[in-house]
Design an enzyme around this catalytic site. Structure first.
Site, PDB file in Angstrom:
ATOM      1  N   HIS A 189      -7.397   0.717  -6.335  1.00 62.13           N
ATOM      2  CA  HIS A 189      -7.616  -0.116  -5.138  1.00 62.13           C
ATOM      3  C   HIS A 189      -8.327  -1.397  -5.597  1.00 62.13           C
ATOM      4  O   HIS A 189      -9.502  -1.599  -5.315  1.00 62.13           O
ATOM      5  CB  HIS A 189      -8.447   0.660  -4.118  1.00 62.13           C
ATOM      6  CG  HIS A 189      -8.416   0.089  -2.732  1.00 62.13           C
ATOM      7  ND1 HIS A 189      -7.649  -1.008  -2.384  1.00 62.13           N
ATOM      8  CD2 HIS A 189      -9.060   0.478  -1.593  1.00 62.13           C
ATOM      9  CE1 HIS A 189      -7.836  -1.269  -1.091  1.00 62.13           C
ATOM     10  NE2 HIS A 189      -8.680  -0.383  -0.594  1.00 62.13           N
ATOM     11  N   ARG A 195     -13.522  -8.496   2.147  1.00 64.38           N
ATOM     12  CA  ARG A 195     -12.096  -8.258   1.840  1.00 64.38           C
ATOM     13  C   ARG A 195     -11.293  -9.514   2.193  1.00 64.38           C
ATOM     14  O   ARG A 195     -10.396  -9.928   1.462  1.00 64.38           O
ATOM     15  CB  ARG A 195     -11.558  -7.064   2.652  1.00 64.38           C
ATOM     16  CG  ARG A 195     -12.097  -5.709   2.254  1.00 64.38           C
ATOM     17  CD  ARG A 195     -11.634  -5.276   0.885  1.00 64.38           C
ATOM     18  NE  ARG A 195     -10.179  -5.166   0.785  1.00 64.38           N
ATOM     19  CZ  ARG A 195      -9.454  -4.131   1.205  1.00 64.38           C
ATOM     20  NH1 ARG A 195     -10.064  -3.077   1.736  1.00 64.38           N
ATOM     21  NH2 ARG A 195      -8.138  -4.114   1.076  1.00 64.38           N
ATOM     22  N   GLN A 208     -10.275  -3.926  -3.189  1.00 68.86           N
ATOM     23  CA  GLN A 208     -11.567  -3.428  -2.717  1.00 68.86           C
ATOM     24  C   GLN A 208     -12.625  -3.565  -3.805  1.00 68.86           C
ATOM     25  O   GLN A 208     -13.753  -3.996  -3.526  1.00 68.86           O
ATOM     26  CB  GLN A 208     -11.443  -1.964  -2.291  1.00 68.86           C
ATOM     27  CG  GLN A 208     -12.731  -1.387  -1.742  1.00 68.86           C
ATOM     28  CD  GLN A 208     -13.118  -1.983  -0.399  1.00 68.86           C
ATOM     29  OE1 GLN A 208     -12.351  -1.922   0.557  1.00 68.86           O
ATOM     30  NE2 GLN A 208     -14.309  -2.562  -0.301  1.00 68.86           N
ATOM     31  N   ARG A 265       0.873  -1.177   0.000  1.00 74.16           N
ATOM     32  CA  ARG A 265       0.000   0.000   0.000  1.00 74.16           C
ATOM     33  C   ARG A 265       0.906   1.221   0.000  1.00 74.16           C
ATOM     34  O   ARG A 265       1.719   1.407   0.904  1.00 74.16           O
ATOM     35  CB  ARG A 265      -0.911   0.011   1.231  1.00 74.16           C
ATOM     36  CG  ARG A 265      -1.577   1.355   1.436  1.00 74.16           C
ATOM     37  CD  ARG A 265      -2.676   1.327   2.460  1.00 74.16           C
ATOM     38  NE  ARG A 265      -3.856   0.639   1.937  1.00 74.16           N
ATOM     39  CZ  ARG A 265      -5.065   0.741   2.472  1.00 74.16           C
ATOM     40  NH1 ARG A 265      -5.264   1.482   3.548  1.00 74.16           N
ATOM     41  NH2 ARG A 265      -6.080   0.093   1.951  1.00 74.16           N
ATOM     42  N   CYS A 309     -16.430   1.703   0.894  1.00 74.18           N
ATOM     43  CA  CYS A 309     -15.273   0.859   1.230  1.00 74.18           C
ATOM     44  C   CYS A 309     -14.803   1.073   2.663  1.00 74.18           C
ATOM     45  O   CYS A 309     -14.087   0.225   3.192  1.00 74.18           O
ATOM     46  CB  CYS A 309     -14.141   1.109   0.239  1.00 74.18           C
ATOM     47  SG  CYS A 309     -13.418   2.753   0.348  1.00 74.18           S
ATOM     48  N   ASP A 342     -17.222   7.362  -1.544  1.00 69.43           N
ATOM     49  CA  ASP A 342     -15.954   7.205  -0.826  1.00 69.43           C
ATOM     50  C   ASP A 342     -15.596   8.582  -0.268  1.00 69.43           C
ATOM     51  O   ASP A 342     -16.187   9.599  -0.659  1.00 69.43           O
ATOM     52  CB  ASP A 342     -14.871   6.690  -1.806  1.00 69.43           C
ATOM     53  CG  ASP A 342     -13.537   6.388  -1.129  1.00 69.43           C
ATOM     54  OD1 ASP A 342     -13.512   6.205   0.109  1.00 69.43           O
ATOM     55  OD2 ASP A 342     -12.502   6.359  -1.837  1.00 69.43           O
TER      56      ASP A 342
HETATM   57  N1   CP Z   1     -11.227  -0.008   2.638  1.00 65.84           N
HETATM   58  C1   CP Z   1      -9.940  -0.076   3.028  1.00 65.84           C
HETATM   59  O1   CP Z   1      -9.010  -0.343   2.237  1.00 65.84           O
HETATM   60  O2   CP Z   1      -9.749   0.156   4.357  1.00 65.84           O
HETATM   61  P1   CP Z   1      -8.363   0.354   5.133  1.00 65.84           P
HETATM   62  O3   CP Z   1      -7.792   1.681   4.686  1.00 65.84           O
HETATM   63  O4   CP Z   1      -8.737   0.364   6.582  1.00 65.84           O
HETATM   64  O5   CP Z   1      -7.427  -0.768   4.796  1.00 65.84           O
HETATM   65  N1  NVA Z   2      -9.940   6.707  -1.441  1.00 66.92           N
HETATM   66  C1  NVA Z   2      -9.554   6.295  -0.116  1.00 66.92           C
HETATM   67  C2  NVA Z   2      -9.778   4.824   0.081  1.00 66.92           C
HETATM   68  C3  NVA Z   2      -9.452   4.328   1.457  1.00 66.92           C
HETATM   69  C4  NVA Z   2      -9.622   2.851   1.612  1.00 66.92           C
HETATM   70  C5  NVA Z   2      -8.089   6.662   0.122  1.00 66.92           C
HETATM   71  O1  NVA Z   2      -7.273   6.439  -0.770  1.00 66.92           O
HETATM   72  O2  NVA Z   2      -7.782   7.151   1.210  1.00 66.92           O
END
Ligand code: CP
Ligand code: NVA
Length: 309
Positions: free
Chosen positions: A132, A295, A135, A105, A267, A227
Site C-alpha cells: 500500500h 492521502r 499510504q 486497488r 491508516c 493496522d
Molecule cells: N487507508 C485506506 O487506504 O483507506 P480506504 O480503504 O478507505 O481507501
Molecule cells: N491492511 C488493510 C489496509 C486497509 C487500508 C487491508 O488491506 O484491508
C-alpha cells in the site's frame, strides 16, 4: 520522478524520488490551504479501478484530480468486463487509449504488475494484498509534520505482517528510519519484502528488526503504527485472528514502553477494541486524521509527477 513512471512499490523509488514526492505534497497542501489554484493536470483523466472497497483512497484520488484541474472516473471491478473475465492485458491496453493515468486497488499484487506491463500510461498501486505505497508515503509526510524529521527516528509496527507492514518497511528503509515490527508467529512479513527492505536499509543506515514481542518492538519508538488484524479478503479469518492477535493490541500499557513523545498512527479503517483501543485512537486523533488528510496531498504530488509534463 520521471513523467510516465509507475508507482507500484516504494522499493522501486530512489530516496530522491521519495523526497520529491514529499516536498511537492507539502507545497500542494500549502497552495490548497491558501486557495491558490494549481491546475497541473488540466485536461487529463485518471481511471480508478477498484476491486476492493475504499473510503479514503477513492475520495482522495478523485478530489485530488479535480483540484489538479483534471477529471477522474470511478471504475468498479464488478461493472468492468474485467469482472467477467476480460484479460488484464486487454483491459490495460484498451484503457491506456482513453486515460492519462490509472489507479488500481486489487487483491493479488501480480494483477497490478501485469496491468502496468501492458499499460502505456502510468499505473499507481492504490493497494494490493502485498503493498500500500500511497499510504506509507503519506505516513512519511505526516511523521515529518509531527516530528520535524524522518531519518534517525524509530517506527514500531505492531500487528499483522500485511500490505501496510511491507510498504512501511520500504518507506522507513528509504529514508533512514529505524523500523521494528512485532507480529504473531505465522503472521510475519513477506520474506522477499524483508530482504529488499534490508538491502535498502543498509544504504541509509536504518535498522530493521523483526520480533514476536510487541514491547520489544515499541521500546523507545517515536512512532507506533498498527493496522487491522483482518485485511480485505480475510474476513472469514476474523474470529481466529482476533484470538491470536489479542496480545498485539496498541493500548496504554504497550505505549508505556515507547518514547514519551511517541505518536500513534493508523491508516484506517480502525477496529476499536481490536488492534487499537478507543482511548489510544482518540488521544492521537490529531495525527491519525492528519494522516487521512495527507492521502490527498501526497497522491496529488504523485499524480502531478507521473501524469504531468
Ligand atoms: N487507508 C485506506 O487506504 O483507506 P480506504 O480503504 O478507505 O481507501
Ligand atoms: N491492511 C488493510 C489496509 C486497509 C487500508 C487491508 O488491506 O484491508
Amino acid at each position: 520522478m520521471k513523467s510516465g513512471m509507475d508507482l507500484i512499490s516504494i522499493h522501486d523509488l530512489s530516496a530522491d524520488d521519495v523526497e520529491e514526492i514529499l516536498v511537492l505534497a507539502s507545497d500542494l497542501k500549502a497552495r490548497q490551504k491558501a486557495g491558490i489554484p494549481h491546475p497541473l493536470l488540466a485536461g487529463k483523466t485518471l481511471g480508478m479501478i477498484f476491486e476492493k472497497s475504499s473510503t479514503r483512497t477513492r475520495v482522495s484520488f478523485e478530489v485530488g484530480m479535480y483540484q489538479l484541474g483534471g477529471q477522474a472516473l470511478f471504475l468498479s471491478g464488478r461493472d468492468l468486463q474485467l469482472g467477467r473475465g476480460e484479460p488484464i492485458a486487454d483491459t490495460a491496453r484498451v484503457l491506456s487509449r482513453y486515460l492519462d493515468g490509472i489507479m488500481i486497488r486489487t487483491y493479488g499484487h501480480e494483477r497490478i504488475e501485469e496491468f502496468a506491463r501492458y499499460s502505456d500510461v502510468p499505473v499507481i498501486n492504490a493497494l494490493s494484498d502485498l503493498l500500500h505505497p500511497c499510504q506509507a508515503l503519506t505516513d512519511l509526510l505526516t511523521i515529518r509534520e509531527h516530528k520535524g524529521r524522518l531519518a534517525g527516528l524509530k517506527m514500531a509496527y505492531v500487528g499483522d505482517g500485511n500490505n501496510m507492514t511491507h510498504s512501511l518497511m520500504y518507506a522507513a528503509a528509504k529514508v533512514g528510519m529505524h523500523f521494528a515490527a512485532a507480529t504473531p508467529v505465522g503472521y510475519e512479513p513477506n520474506e522477499t519484502v524483508v530482504q529488499n527492505a534490508r538491502a535498502d536499509a543498509a544504504e541509509t543506515g536504518a535498522s530493521m528488526t523483526l520480533t514476536h514481542d510487541p514491547k520489544d518492538a515499541v521500546q523507545d519508538a517515536d512512532v507506533v503504527v498498527t493496522d487491522t488484524w483482518a485485511s480485505m479478503g480475510q474476513e472469514a479469518e476474523h474470529g481466529a485472528r482476533t484470538a491470536v492477535f489479542r496480545p498485539y493490541q496498541v493500548n496504554r500499557d504497550l505505549l508505556a514502553a515507547a518514547d514519551r513523545r511517541a505518536v500513534v498512527m493508523h491508516c484506517l479503517p480502525a477496529y476499536r477494541g481490536e488492534e487499537i483501543t478507543a482511548e489510544v485512537l482518540e488521544s492521537f486523533a490529531d495525527v491519525i486524521f492528519d494522516e487521512a488528510e495527507n492521502r490527498l496531498h501526497v497522491q496529488k504530488a504523485i499524480m502531478a509527477l507521473v501524469m504531468g509534463g
